[in-house]
Write a protein that holds these residues in place. Sequence first.
Motif, PDB file in Angstrom:
ATOM      1  N   VAL A   1       0.842  -1.190   0.000  1.00 41.09           N
ATOM      2  CA  VAL A   1       0.000   0.000   0.000  1.00 41.09           C
ATOM      3  C   VAL A   1       0.877   1.240   0.000  1.00 41.09           C
ATOM      4  O   VAL A   1       1.736   1.410   0.870  1.00 41.09           O
ATOM      5  N   LEU A   2       0.658   2.093  -0.984  1.00 43.20           N
ATOM      6  CA  LEU A   2       1.339   3.387  -1.033  1.00 43.20           C
ATOM      7  C   LEU A   2       0.485   4.387  -0.290  1.00 43.20           C
ATOM      8  O   LEU A   2      -0.674   4.636  -0.659  1.00 43.20           O
ATOM      9  N   GLU A   3       1.018   4.944   0.763  1.00 42.61           N
ATOM     10  CA  GLU A   3       0.245   5.855   1.608  1.00 42.61           C
ATOM     11  C   GLU A   3       1.109   7.042   2.006  1.00 42.61           C
ATOM     12  O   GLU A   3       2.297   7.102   1.711  1.00 42.61           O
ATOM     13  N   CYS A   4       0.449   7.972   2.652  1.00 46.10           N
ATOM     14  CA  CYS A   4       1.161   9.115   3.223  1.00 46.10           C
ATOM     15  C   CYS A   4       1.464   8.825   4.680  1.00 46.10           C
ATOM     16  O   CYS A   4       0.548   8.688   5.497  1.00 46.10           O
ATOM     17  N   ASN A   5       2.735   8.693   4.975  1.00 45.07           N
ATOM     18  CA  ASN A   5       3.138   8.524   6.363  1.00 45.07           C
ATOM     19  C   ASN A   5       3.002   9.861   7.073  1.00 45.07           C
ATOM     20  O   ASN A   5       3.472  10.880   6.583  1.00 45.07           O
ATOM     21  N   GLU A   6       2.351   9.850   8.216  1.00 43.49           N
ATOM     22  CA  GLU A   6       2.053  11.108   8.910  1.00 43.49           C
ATOM     23  C   GLU A   6       3.301  11.796   9.437  1.00 43.49           C
ATOM     24  O   GLU A   6       3.239  12.965   9.816  1.00 43.49           O
ATOM     25  N   GLY A   7       4.399  11.104   9.451  1.00 47.31           N
ATOM     26  CA  GLY A   7       5.616  11.728   9.961  1.00 47.31           C
ATOM     27  C   GLY A   7       5.626  11.729  11.471  1.00 47.31           C
ATOM     28  O   GLY A   7       6.361  10.993  12.109  1.00 47.31           O
ATOM     29  N   SER A   8       4.791  12.554  12.046  1.00 46.08           N
ATOM     30  CA  SER A   8       4.653  12.627  13.500  1.00 46.08           C
ATOM     31  C   SER A   8       3.198  12.333  13.852  1.00 46.08           C
ATOM     32  O   SER A   8       2.301  13.135  13.568  1.00 46.08           O
ATOM     33  N   VAL A   9       2.971  11.194  14.451  1.00 47.83           N
ATOM     34  CA  VAL A   9       1.614  10.826  14.857  1.00 47.83           C
ATOM     35  C   VAL A   9       1.117  11.771  15.943  1.00 47.83           C
ATOM     36  O   VAL A   9      -0.075  12.122  15.995  1.00 47.83           O
ATOM     37  N   THR A  10       2.009  12.242  16.783  1.00 43.84           N
ATOM     38  CA  THR A  10       1.627  13.169  17.859  1.00 43.84           C
ATOM     39  C   THR A  10       1.053  14.459  17.292  1.00 43.84           C
ATOM     40  O   THR A  10       0.013  14.961  17.776  1.00 43.84           O
ATOM     41  N   MET A  11       1.708  14.986  16.266  1.00 36.06           N
ATOM     42  CA  MET A  11       1.222  16.228  15.670  1.00 36.06           C
ATOM     43  C   MET A  11      -0.119  16.007  14.976  1.00 36.06           C
ATOM     44  O   MET A  11      -1.007  16.881  15.013  1.00 36.06           O
TER      45      MET A  11
END
Length: 772
Positions: free
Chosen positions: A657-667
Amino acid sequence: MGFCIYDSYFSERWTYRTTIGLLSTQNRFVPNYKCDTHDNLKAVIGGLYSEISLVMATILGTYKVPQFTYGSAPMMTDNSKDLSFYQMAPNEAHQYEGILQLLLHFSWIWLGVLVADDDNGEKFLQTLMPQFSQNGICVALIERVKAAYITDIFDMLKWGSQLYDTIMGSRANVFIFYGETQSMINWRWLLHLPEMGYTTMGGKGKVWILTAQMELGSLIYQRGWDVQPIHGTLSFTVHSKELHGFHNFLVVRNLSRSNNDGFIRDFWEQAFTCVSPDSDVDREAKDICTGEEDLESLPGTVFEMNMTGHSYSIYNAAYTVAHALHVMLSSTSKHSIITEGEILKLQDQQPWQLHHFLRGMSFNNSVGDKIYFNQNRELEAGYDIINWVTFSNQSFHRVTVGMMDPQAPPDQQFTINEGVITWHSWFNQALPLSVCNDNCHPGSRRKEKEGKPFCCYDCVRCPKGKITQYVDMDYCIQCPEEQYPNKNQNSCVSKVVTFLCYEEILGVTLASFALFFSLVTVLILGIFLKYRNSPLVKANNRNLTYTLLISLLFCFLCALLFIGRPVKLTCLLRQTAFGMIFSLAVSCVLAKTITVVLAFMATKPGSNIRKWVGKRLAISVVIFCSLIQAGICTLWLATSPPFPNFYVHSEILEESVLECNEGSVTMFYSLVCYMGFLAIICFILAFLARKLPDSFNEAKFITLSMLLFCSVWLSFIPTYVSTKGKYMVAVEIFSILASSAGLLSFIFFPKCYIILLRPKLNKREHVLGRKY
């Protein structure tokens, strides 16, 4: 050169007796006494067996007489290292390496080993067993074979039948037999047991690997035995070539023309089972030899017309002595004409003086092979690998199928031409396998059997998600993240890249809803612009209404950012645009709610709140609340921005699955939580103001819209966490559309109903709560 030939009779006693006799005057057994100047001993060639060679060396070494051995190299001790040996066979280490390479070439890892019960047999085991283990080869059985004598024939038959049953019942199809010429007789005797009726087990084809010291031979009673059991045998032999004229020399030999050959009559009588005309034995018991019998008619097990490895070694040994004597004579006479006196002078030379010339001896024999010794006085040569092919007429043929050449480059020392090898008929000319159990095919791994050698194992299927690509792998390996195992789990296949796209039903459906609600929002915005001067539109700050409608329009449209192939730009815009636009929308609703509450509170006599009521407060609320969300988004993009990423831990192994990784889940959750905080504040204020007196109290509809909004986003968090891949994206799109549609429907649909269908209610008096 003159020569004498003696028989050791396989006896140490006779060997000592004969060796001492060599050092005496001919026909006089007087050690250390030589009175014959014509029969001086210069060198000895022998013996065939290592024990006999060592016994001879204990006598000859005292007198420094050069001894040329052509059988197995004797086991040296600290006391025998200085003996005058010259080994006419190559170092056995090369033969050991050849055997190992032969086994590895054909992947024979489960085998039996038979060795002569002597020191050389033990040396063979001690040398090769560790090498077998290091190279993944296991030994099914090890048997030490003793020489069979008439005195213990019954014990040998009992032991032999047991060994034969063990060999034929073993899964090992390859057996190594290490021994000497006497061992060949034992081997043929072992394979003949079924014909003798001493075993009930049927014969099976086995691949026999014989060592160079085992020359094919037969005792008198073995000459008629079937040679088919040895068909397909592989053997190592000292590298040799056929001597020019040797075959023709044998063809013309017969009893009549060899009066000067003292051995011909004894050989002829035994080979053709006849007696010479001048023999004193009973002629009625046997046929009379004609003297014209054909040597080529004899079976190969009785007499071979080609030179064997041992004979070739003896031939080279004789010429080595001749060359050394020639060099010594040339050195003594200083290239002068040889006279009878020089010959006598040469005969006066002592045997130990020949060593100096032997050590540096190097010459090419008559067939072009270079003959020379290394520093250990071993002949520098290699081993041929022979395939024995037998025929129904008891004849056989030796076919050279490979070689172990220590003089060649390392990667070319071992060569084998398996295409010309003839296997035993049992294998139907297919390559024999010799393994403890069947190979583990790709897709499974080996599992050791408790209490069994490491070559015996079970095959276990690889767990889900892992593969083995080769036969007999010990471990299953994980495919790279962008690949998955195929059905047979023997290779990795590239995963299909998936994402929420417009081509699939789910993507089309969500996109259609987003466009539909966007169109509805545009229509409502058009209605409000057309009726912008009506009391219902002007009530509660129509600029906030326009801003809210525009923000809802962008809310619906931002859902489209989540559909399609994720790229860096869309990943950066998705969540930040969603957070900013939704915060703006909720801020507008919150500003409208605060405006409603303050407006009714300002109507009370003496209230100081009237000064807060106005457009300035609403704009301030919208800007302030939006700036906080903008700060969160800015911090997010500055520290750990979202980026496109492959999610490889999908439940469906075939998909990546090609997705957008949120980078920072906290943000991300900070953004959602802040938006939820605004919605809860708005809901509470609207809930408190829902019963304020008004014919059209907007707070009631804001309460319902915020109730739906909070319900959607509270259920969003656990649903979002529990889903993966494109369905996680679909959950977020659904939450965006549902919450936006809730705001649009509960806040604006009642107003549109009044504006379009109940225009009579769109009057100032009715909006302010005055009844007619």
